[in-house]
Design a protein around this motif. Structure first.
Motif, PDB file in Angstrom:
ATOM      1  N   PHE A   1      29.135   9.286  46.793  1.00  0.00           N
ATOM      2  CA  PHE A   1      27.881   9.538  47.493  1.00  0.00           C
ATOM      3  C   PHE A   1      27.874  10.937  48.100  1.00  0.00           C
ATOM      4  CE2 PHE A   1      27.685   4.735  48.204  1.00  0.00           C
ATOM      5  CZ  PHE A   1      26.854   4.549  47.104  1.00  0.00           C
ATOM      6  N   ALA A   2      29.004  11.384  48.606  1.00  0.00           N
ATOM      7  CA  ALA A   2      29.100  12.726  49.174  1.00  0.00           C
ATOM      8  C   ALA A   2      28.854  13.775  48.085  1.00  0.00           C
ATOM      9  CB  ALA A   2      30.463  12.934  49.819  1.00  0.00           C
ATOM     10  N   PHE A   3      29.347  13.523  46.884  1.00  0.00           N
ATOM     11  CA  PHE A   3      29.105  14.442  45.775  1.00  0.00           C
ATOM     12  C   PHE A   3      27.617  14.488  45.452  1.00  0.00           C
ATOM     13  CE2 PHE A   3      28.509  15.457  41.328  1.00  0.00           C
ATOM     14  CZ  PHE A   3      29.278  16.597  41.194  1.00  0.00           C
ATOM     15  N   VAL A   4      26.988  13.324  45.388  1.00  0.00           N
ATOM     16  CA  VAL A   4      25.546  13.272  45.115  1.00  0.00           C
ATOM     17  C   VAL A   4      24.791  14.036  46.193  1.00  0.00           C
ATOM     18  CG1 VAL A   4      23.538  11.746  44.941  1.00  0.00           C
ATOM     19  CG2 VAL A   4      25.687  11.105  43.825  1.00  0.00           C
ATOM     20  N   GLU A   5      25.165  13.825  47.438  1.00  0.00           N
ATOM     21  CA  GLU A   5      24.507  14.506  48.563  1.00  0.00           C
ATOM     22  C   GLU A   5      24.643  16.023  48.434  1.00  0.00           C
ATOM     23  OE1 GLU A   5      22.469  14.987  52.174  1.00  0.00           O
ATOM     24  OE2 GLU A   5      22.648  13.245  50.879  1.00  0.00           O
ATOM     25  N   GLU A   6      25.814  16.475  48.066  1.00  0.00           N
ATOM     26  CA  GLU A   6      26.071  17.911  47.990  1.00  0.00           C
ATOM     27  C   GLU A   6      25.316  18.581  46.846  1.00  0.00           C
ATOM     28  OE1 GLU A   6      29.900  20.741  47.259  1.00  0.00           O
ATOM     29  OE2 GLU A   6      30.129  19.059  48.640  1.00  0.00           O
ATOM     30  N   HIS A   7      25.064  17.859  45.773  1.00  0.00           N
ATOM     31  CA  HIS A   7      24.450  18.451  44.583  1.00  0.00           C
ATOM     32  C   HIS A   7      23.016  18.006  44.355  1.00  0.00           C
ATOM     33  CE1 HIS A   7      28.760  18.960  43.903  1.00  0.00           C
ATOM     34  NE2 HIS A   7      28.393  20.075  43.279  1.00  0.00           N
ATOM     35  N   ARG A   8      22.414  17.312  45.309  1.00  0.00           N
ATOM     36  CA  ARG A   8      21.076  16.753  45.094  1.00  0.00           C
ATOM     37  C   ARG A   8      19.990  17.813  44.969  1.00  0.00           C
ATOM     38  NH1 ARG A   8      18.046  15.183  50.063  1.00  0.00           N
ATOM     39  NH2 ARG A   8      19.019  16.319  51.746  1.00  0.00           N
TER      40      ARG A   8
ATOM     41  N   PRO B   1      18.474  16.097  39.894  1.00  0.00           N
ATOM     42  CA  PRO B   1      17.780  14.956  40.505  1.00  0.00           C
ATOM     43  C   PRO B   1      18.758  13.848  40.908  1.00  0.00           C
ATOM     44  CG  PRO B   1      16.659  15.656  38.504  1.00  0.00           C
ATOM     45  CD  PRO B   1      17.940  16.436  38.584  1.00  0.00           C
ATOM     46  N   VAL B   2      18.469  13.217  42.040  1.00  0.00           N
ATOM     47  CA  VAL B   2      19.352  12.192  42.598  1.00  0.00           C
ATOM     48  C   VAL B   2      19.540  11.038  41.615  1.00  0.00           C
ATOM     49  CG1 VAL B   2      19.579  10.460  44.424  1.00  0.00           C
ATOM     50  CG2 VAL B   2      18.887  12.791  44.994  1.00  0.00           C
ATOM     51  N   ALA B   3      18.479  10.634  40.957  1.00  0.00           N
ATOM     52  CA  ALA B   3      18.594   9.513  40.014  1.00  0.00           C
ATOM     53  C   ALA B   3      19.599   9.843  38.910  1.00  0.00           C
ATOM     54  CB  ALA B   3      17.236   9.191  39.410  1.00  0.00           C
ATOM     55  N   ARG B   4      19.543  11.064  38.418  1.00  0.00           N
ATOM     56  CA  ARG B   4      20.482  11.466  37.356  1.00  0.00           C
ATOM     57  C   ARG B   4      21.909  11.550  37.892  1.00  0.00           C
ATOM     58  NH1 ARG B   4      21.008  13.050  32.429  1.00  0.00           N
ATOM     59  NH2 ARG B   4      22.080  14.957  31.783  1.00  0.00           N
ATOM     60  N   LEU B   5      22.062  12.111  39.095  1.00  0.00           N
ATOM     61  CA  LEU B   5      23.391  12.185  39.692  1.00  0.00           C
ATOM     62  C   LEU B   5      23.978  10.790  39.889  1.00  0.00           C
ATOM     63  CD1 LEU B   5      22.963  14.994  42.355  1.00  0.00           C
ATOM     64  CD2 LEU B   5      24.593  14.984  40.482  1.00  0.00           C
ATOM     65  N   CYS B   6      23.154   9.876  40.383  1.00  0.00           N
ATOM     66  CA  CYS B   6      23.639   8.502  40.601  1.00  0.00           C
ATOM     67  C   CYS B   6      24.073   7.874  39.289  1.00  0.00           C
ATOM     68  CB  CYS B   6      22.560   7.658  41.273  1.00  0.00           C
ATOM     69  SG  CYS B   6      22.298   8.089  43.001  1.00  0.00           S
ATOM     70  N   LYS B   7      23.313   8.119  38.231  1.00  0.00           N
ATOM     71  CA  LYS B   7      23.676   7.559  36.929  1.00  0.00           C
ATOM     72  C   LYS B   7      24.999   8.154  36.451  1.00  0.00           C
ATOM     73  CE  LYS B   7      21.901   6.815  32.309  1.00  0.00           C
ATOM     74  NZ  LYS B   7      20.803   7.021  31.379  1.00  0.00           N
ATOM     75  N   ILE B   8      25.143   9.472  36.588  1.00  0.00           N
ATOM     76  CA  ILE B   8      26.372  10.138  36.147  1.00  0.00           C
ATOM     77  C   ILE B   8      27.573   9.655  36.951  1.00  0.00           C
ATOM     78  CG2 ILE B   8      27.557  12.376  36.077  1.00  0.00           C
ATOM     79  CD1 ILE B   8      24.773  13.615  35.476  1.00  0.00           C
ATOM     80  N   MET B   9      27.387   9.502  38.265  1.00  0.00           N
ATOM     81  CA  MET B   9      28.486   9.098  39.142  1.00  0.00           C
ATOM     82  C   MET B   9      28.694   7.585  39.165  1.00  0.00           C
ATOM     83  SD  MET B   9      29.659  11.942  40.008  1.00  0.00           S
ATOM     84  CE  MET B   9      30.915  11.377  41.116  1.00  0.00           C
ATOM     85  N   ASP B  10      27.855   6.864  38.426  1.00  0.00           N
ATOM     86  CA  ASP B  10      27.957   5.414  38.312  1.00  0.00           C
ATOM     87  C   ASP B  10      27.811   4.731  39.679  1.00  0.00           C
ATOM     88  OD1 ASP B  10      28.160   3.072  36.843  1.00  0.00           O
ATOM     89  OD2 ASP B  10      30.333   2.954  37.104  1.00  0.00           O
TER      90      ASP B  10
END
Length: 114
Positions: free
Chosen positions: A3-10, A14-23
């Motif tokens: 989640f911290a990675f998603v937050e840093e790169h949002r 796009p958050v949806a894509r980051l969440c998918k990539i980070m599972d």
């Protein structure tokens, strides 16, 4: 950590894509952002603020600011950013090629069966 990675790169992806990539689920990410900080995290933030304040007063900080003001001089960071951009383009192209090959495999497998 994810989640911290998603937050840093949002802001970049796009958050949806980051969440998918980070599972991770987007709902879980939103819940993580809304949660309250525990005491140790608040203490860490106070310590970090003190460190940043002291660093801002240091000669090293002034030297870094002077170096950033000189954009003509190439830096290792700009070289790395260029390389990362190039690798991302290559990755995107390879993913597209992989997807086409997957579709081709299915297409030809169906043709062989009939």
């Amino acid at each position: 950590m994810r989640f911290a990675f998603v937050e840093e790169h949002r802001n970049e992806i796009p958050v949806a894509r980051l969440c998918k990539i980070m599972d991770v689920s987007p709902r879980g990410y939103r819940a993580w952002r809304r949660r309250l900080l525990c005491n140790s995290q608040r203490n860490d933030m106070v310590v970090l603020a003190h460190i940043r304040e002291q660093f801002a007063l240091s000669p090293l900080s002034r030297w870094i600011q002077q170096e950033r003001k000189n954009p003509e001089k190439p830096t290792a960071q700009s070289d790395l950013e260029h390389e990362v951009a190039e690798l991302r383009r290559e990755n995107r192209q390879l993913r597209e090629e992989r997807d086409v090959l997957k579709k081709a495999t299915v297409f030809f497998a169906e043709r062989v069966r009939t």
